[in-house]
Design a protein around this motif. Structure first.
Motif, PDB file in Angstrom:
ATOM      1  N   GLY A 166      59.642  31.707  20.548  1.00 37.36           N
ATOM      2  CA  GLY A 166      58.625  30.752  20.963  1.00 37.36           C
ATOM      3  C   GLY A 166      57.547  31.344  21.845  1.00 37.36           C
ATOM      4  N   TRP A 167      57.894  32.374  22.632  1.00 36.86           N
ATOM      5  CA  TRP A 167      56.916  32.964  23.544  1.00 36.86           C
ATOM      6  C   TRP A 167      56.004  33.977  22.860  1.00 36.86           C
ATOM      7  CZ3 TRP A 167      57.798  38.050  23.078  1.00 36.86           C
ATOM      8  CH2 TRP A 167      59.099  38.483  22.805  1.00 36.86           C
ATOM      9  N   LEU A 168      56.320  34.321  21.595  1.00 39.31           N
ATOM     10  CA  LEU A 168      55.531  35.321  20.878  1.00 39.31           C
ATOM     11  C   LEU A 168      54.332  34.649  20.217  1.00 39.31           C
ATOM     12  CD1 LEU A 168      55.186  38.226  19.845  1.00 39.31           C
ATOM     13  CD2 LEU A 168      56.662  37.629  17.912  1.00 39.31           C
ATOM     14  N   VAL A 169      53.137  35.012  20.649  1.00 38.89           N
ATOM     15  CA  VAL A 169      51.904  34.445  20.103  1.00 38.89           C
ATOM     16  C   VAL A 169      51.316  35.422  19.091  1.00 38.89           C
ATOM     17  CG1 VAL A 169      49.599  33.577  20.626  1.00 38.89           C
ATOM     18  CG2 VAL A 169      51.470  33.215  22.258  1.00 38.89           C
TER      19      VAL A 169
END
Length: 223
Positions: A155-158
């Motif tokens: 989820g934190w990987l953009v």
């Protein structure tokens, strides 16, 4: 006295147009060769070179790749196996690892440091390799053409704006460029023709106690 005859305009020799430095505009520069893309294992016992550009580059965010790499995702490039040129006396060995019931992971790795170099059980068989981009000397040259299994992406990987994504796996004939598909078809055709005339370990050149799979693997990497 007769007047001199003039040469018809269309019959006069034509001089090719020239640029300011005298070079002909009609001549085209020779295509630049594919730059040397090299890589290797951690201990450098194995060094390799890619003789052609990759067919495709993709990032996989599936749970299996996350666990296998111990990271957020795995980054692969697809290329014909015969385009991986081994430049060292040491050659990769086939390693198989059971992951879960019904799934066996197979890859080629360095026999010394155990660095995994490329996968051996791709959907296209052994004619196409999934090279681990991280084993290249300059992995930053390879940007993913697509991100797969984004449903399990951290989820934190953009991802970069405009990045191409698929929820789960992708069908290569739907996402690969046409030039890569043409190379693939040529490769599959040659592999089928070679399979019809490839000797087995028992028929020709096999070492004592060597089965057909081991013989073929040794033949590929030493040719």
């Amino acid at each position: 006295m007769s007047s001199p005859t003039s040469t018809p305009r269309d019959a006069r020799p034509k001089t090719p147009p020239s640029t300011q430095n005298g070079a002909s505009q009609a001549s085209k520069p020779a295509p630049k060769p594919f730059p040397s893309v090299t890589g290797g294992c951690t201990c450098n016992a194995i060094r390799y070179r890619l003789s052609k550009p990759p067919l495709f580059v993709y990032a996989c965010h599936c749970p299996d790749c996350q666990k296998n790499t111990g990271s957020a995702f795995a980054l692969f490039l697809n290329i014909e196996t015969h385009c991986i040129e081994i430049q060292t006396p040491t050659t990769p060995v086939l390693v198989t690892q059971p992951k879960r019931p019904g799934l066996v992971y197979a890859c080629y790795a360095c026999p010394e440091c155990k660095t995994e170099l490329w996968s051996a059980n791709t959907p296209l068989g052994q004619v196409i390799a999934d090279v681990r981009v991280g084993t290249l000397d300059f992995p930053g040259l390879m940007e993913p053409d697509v991100h797969s299994f984004v449903e399990s992406k951290m989820g934190w990987l953009v991802l970069p704006q405009g990045a191409r994504t698929v929820t789960r796996d992708f069908r290569f004939r739907e996402v690969w460029p046409k030039s890569s598909l043409r190379r693939l078809d040529v490769c599959l055709k040659r592999a089928a023709e070679a399979a019809e005339r490839t000797p087995t370990a028992g028929e020709f050149g096999g070492e004592e106690g060597e089965d057909d799979e081991a013989f073929e693997r040794r033949r590929i990497w030493r040719n």
